[in-house]
Structure formats: structure tokens, C-alpha cells
Design a protein around this motif. Sequence first.
Motif, mmCIF file in Angstrom:
data_model
loop_
_atom_site.group_PDB
_atom_site.id
_atom_site.type_symbol
_atom_site.label_atom_id
_atom_site.label_comp_id
_atom_site.label_asym_id
_atom_site.label_seq_id
_atom_site.Cartn_x
_atom_site.Cartn_y
_atom_site.Cartn_z
ATOM 1 N N LYS A 1 0.834 -1.210 0.000
ATOM 2 C CA LYS A 1 0.000 0.000 0.000
ATOM 3 C C LYS A 1 0.865 1.255 0.000
ATOM 4 O O LYS A 1 0.582 2.213 -0.722
ATOM 5 C CB LYS A 1 -0.940 0.002 1.199
ATOM 6 C CG LYS A 1 -2.072 -0.976 1.075
ATOM 7 C CD LYS A 1 -2.968 -0.954 2.298
ATOM 8 C CE LYS A 1 -4.059 -2.008 2.179
ATOM 9 N NZ LYS A 1 -4.910 -2.053 3.369
ATOM 10 N N LEU A 2 1.935 1.243 0.796
ATOM 11 C CA LEU A 2 2.849 2.382 0.821
ATOM 12 C C LEU A 2 3.474 2.604 -0.553
ATOM 13 O O LEU A 2 3.602 3.743 -1.012
ATOM 14 C CB LEU A 2 3.951 2.156 1.865
ATOM 15 C CG LEU A 2 5.033 3.231 1.934
ATOM 16 C CD1 LEU A 2 4.444 4.577 2.312
ATOM 17 C CD2 LEU A 2 6.119 2.810 2.912
ATOM 18 N N GLY A 3 3.821 1.530 -1.235
ATOM 19 C CA GLY A 3 4.388 1.650 -2.582
ATOM 20 C C GLY A 3 3.430 2.326 -3.541
ATOM 21 O O GLY A 3 3.823 3.176 -4.338
ATOM 22 N N TRP A 4 2.153 1.983 -3.458
ATOM 23 C CA TRP A 4 1.174 2.603 -4.358
ATOM 24 C C TRP A 4 0.868 4.043 -3.978
ATOM 25 O O TRP A 4 0.653 4.891 -4.851
ATOM 26 C CB TRP A 4 -0.091 1.753 -4.444
ATOM 27 C CG TRP A 4 0.148 0.543 -5.289
ATOM 28 C CD1 TRP A 4 0.250 -0.748 -4.863
ATOM 29 C CD2 TRP A 4 0.381 0.511 -6.706
ATOM 30 N NE1 TRP A 4 0.517 -1.580 -5.934
ATOM 31 C CE2 TRP A 4 0.601 -0.834 -7.073
ATOM 32 C CE3 TRP A 4 0.425 1.483 -7.707
ATOM 33 C CZ2 TRP A 4 0.851 -1.228 -8.385
ATOM 34 C CZ3 TRP A 4 0.673 1.089 -9.009
ATOM 35 C CH2 TRP A 4 0.896 -0.238 -9.335
ATOM 36 N N VAL A 5 0.909 4.375 -2.683
ATOM 37 C CA VAL A 5 0.744 5.775 -2.263
ATOM 38 C C VAL A 5 1.927 6.598 -2.761
ATOM 39 O O VAL A 5 1.767 7.708 -3.292
ATOM 40 C CB VAL A 5 0.588 5.884 -0.732
ATOM 41 C CG1 VAL A 5 0.698 7.329 -0.263
ATOM 42 C CG2 VAL A 5 -0.742 5.284 -0.293
ATOM 43 N N SER B 1 4.391 10.501 -6.531
ATOM 44 C CA SER B 1 5.398 10.736 -7.576
ATOM 45 C C SER B 1 4.733 11.174 -8.872
ATOM 46 O O SER B 1 5.194 12.100 -9.548
ATOM 47 C CB SER B 1 6.214 9.472 -7.840
ATOM 48 O OG SER B 1 7.019 9.178 -6.748
ATOM 49 N N PHE B 2 3.639 10.506 -9.207
ATOM 50 C CA PHE B 2 2.902 10.852 -10.415
ATOM 51 C C PHE B 2 2.457 12.310 -10.355
ATOM 52 O O PHE B 2 2.630 13.076 -11.310
ATOM 53 C CB PHE B 2 1.695 9.914 -10.539
ATOM 54 C CG PHE B 2 1.057 9.917 -11.887
ATOM 55 C CD1 PHE B 2 -0.020 10.722 -12.171
ATOM 56 C CD2 PHE B 2 1.546 9.087 -12.889
ATOM 57 C CE1 PHE B 2 -0.616 10.725 -13.408
ATOM 58 C CE2 PHE B 2 0.961 9.070 -14.141
ATOM 59 C CZ PHE B 2 -0.127 9.904 -14.402
ATOM 60 N N VAL C 1 8.077 1.544 -11.538
ATOM 61 C CA VAL C 1 8.039 1.861 -12.974
ATOM 62 C C VAL C 1 6.956 2.894 -13.258
ATOM 63 O O VAL C 1 7.201 3.909 -13.922
ATOM 64 C CB VAL C 1 7.799 0.582 -13.805
ATOM 65 C CG1 VAL C 1 7.605 0.917 -15.276
ATOM 66 C CG2 VAL C 1 8.957 -0.396 -13.620
ATOM 67 N N ILE C 2 5.760 2.653 -12.742
ATOM 68 C CA ILE C 2 4.634 3.569 -12.993
ATOM 69 C C ILE C 2 4.892 4.941 -12.385
ATOM 70 O O ILE C 2 4.562 5.960 -12.990
ATOM 71 C CB ILE C 2 3.332 2.945 -12.462
ATOM 72 C CG1 ILE C 2 2.972 1.705 -13.295
ATOM 73 C CG2 ILE C 2 2.188 3.960 -12.488
ATOM 74 C CD1 ILE C 2 1.897 0.837 -12.680
ATOM 75 N N ALA C 3 5.510 4.977 -11.205
ATOM 76 C CA ALA C 3 5.804 6.252 -10.553
ATOM 77 C C ALA C 3 6.768 7.101 -11.372
ATOM 78 O O ALA C 3 6.702 8.333 -11.346
ATOM 79 C CB ALA C 3 6.396 6.006 -9.172
ATOM 80 N N ASN C 4 7.655 6.464 -12.100
ATOM 81 C CA ASN C 4 8.673 7.201 -12.844
ATOM 82 C C ASN C 4 8.309 7.474 -14.296
ATOM 83 O O ASN C 4 8.926 8.327 -14.938
ATOM 84 C CB ASN C 4 10.007 6.467 -12.739
ATOM 85 C CG ASN C 4 10.628 6.673 -11.389
ATOM 86 O OD1 ASN C 4 11.162 7.730 -11.103
ATOM 87 N ND2 ASN C 4 10.523 5.685 -10.517
ATOM 88 N N ALA C 5 7.319 6.792 -14.835
ATOM 89 C CA ALA C 5 6.937 6.988 -16.237
ATOM 90 C C ALA C 5 6.567 8.437 -16.567
ATOM 91 O O ALA C 5 7.058 8.986 -17.559
ATOM 92 C CB ALA C 5 5.816 6.034 -16.613
ATOM 93 N N PRO C 6 5.728 9.110 -15.755
ATOM 94 C CA PRO C 6 5.414 10.492 -16.108
ATOM 95 C C PRO C 6 6.626 11.409 -16.007
ATOM 96 O O PRO C 6 6.724 12.398 -16.729
ATOM 97 C CB PRO C 6 4.319 10.910 -15.126
ATOM 98 C CG PRO C 6 4.223 9.855 -14.121
ATOM 99 C CD PRO C 6 4.959 8.652 -14.614
#
Length: 92
Positions: A13-17, A22-23, A72-77
Motif C-alpha cells: 500500500k505504501l508503494g502505491w501511495v 510521484s505521479f 516503474v509507474i511512478a517514474n513513467a510520467p
Amino acid sequence: MDEIKISQEKLTKLGWVATATSFLMYIAYIPQIINNVNGDPGSSIQPLVAAINCSLWAFYGIHKKKRDWPLVIANAPGIVLGLITFITAINQ
């Protein structure tokens, strides 16, 4: 010092928050892109370095034995918007 124990569920959950924050941080480049396009360019170095940093982290996350999708998703934008911000800043 005692080690802090965190369950895998809480860590996920912390990873997704962290991914969401980041997004949002990289979405904040949009006003600078608009300023750049409107002839009021900002610094080009910071978004370029951010795009490189995000690319490295995304590459790392994709190539881990167990892929790290929040990373990966956090850094894509940051890759996309950092490059757009850089390009629009230098094309003035």
C-alpha cells in the motif's frame, strides 16, 4: 536500534501511495511546459536530470527479477513530462 516490522500488505500500500505522489509531482511540470510554449521558458537542466533519473529507476524496476510496477509507474510520467519540459525550454 530496533528494526521496524512492516507487513507486506502495508508495504505494498505504501508503494502505491508513493507511486501516486510521484505521479502528481511530475504532473506539476505541466504549468512549466505551458510557460515554455508561451515564450517564458524555465530551466531546462532540472527536468532533463529528472527524466534521466526516472529512466534509470524505471529500467531498474522493469529488470528486477520480480518486476517493481509501482516504481516503474511512478517514474513513467517523469520521463515523458521531464523530456517535454526540457524540449520546450530549449526551443525558445
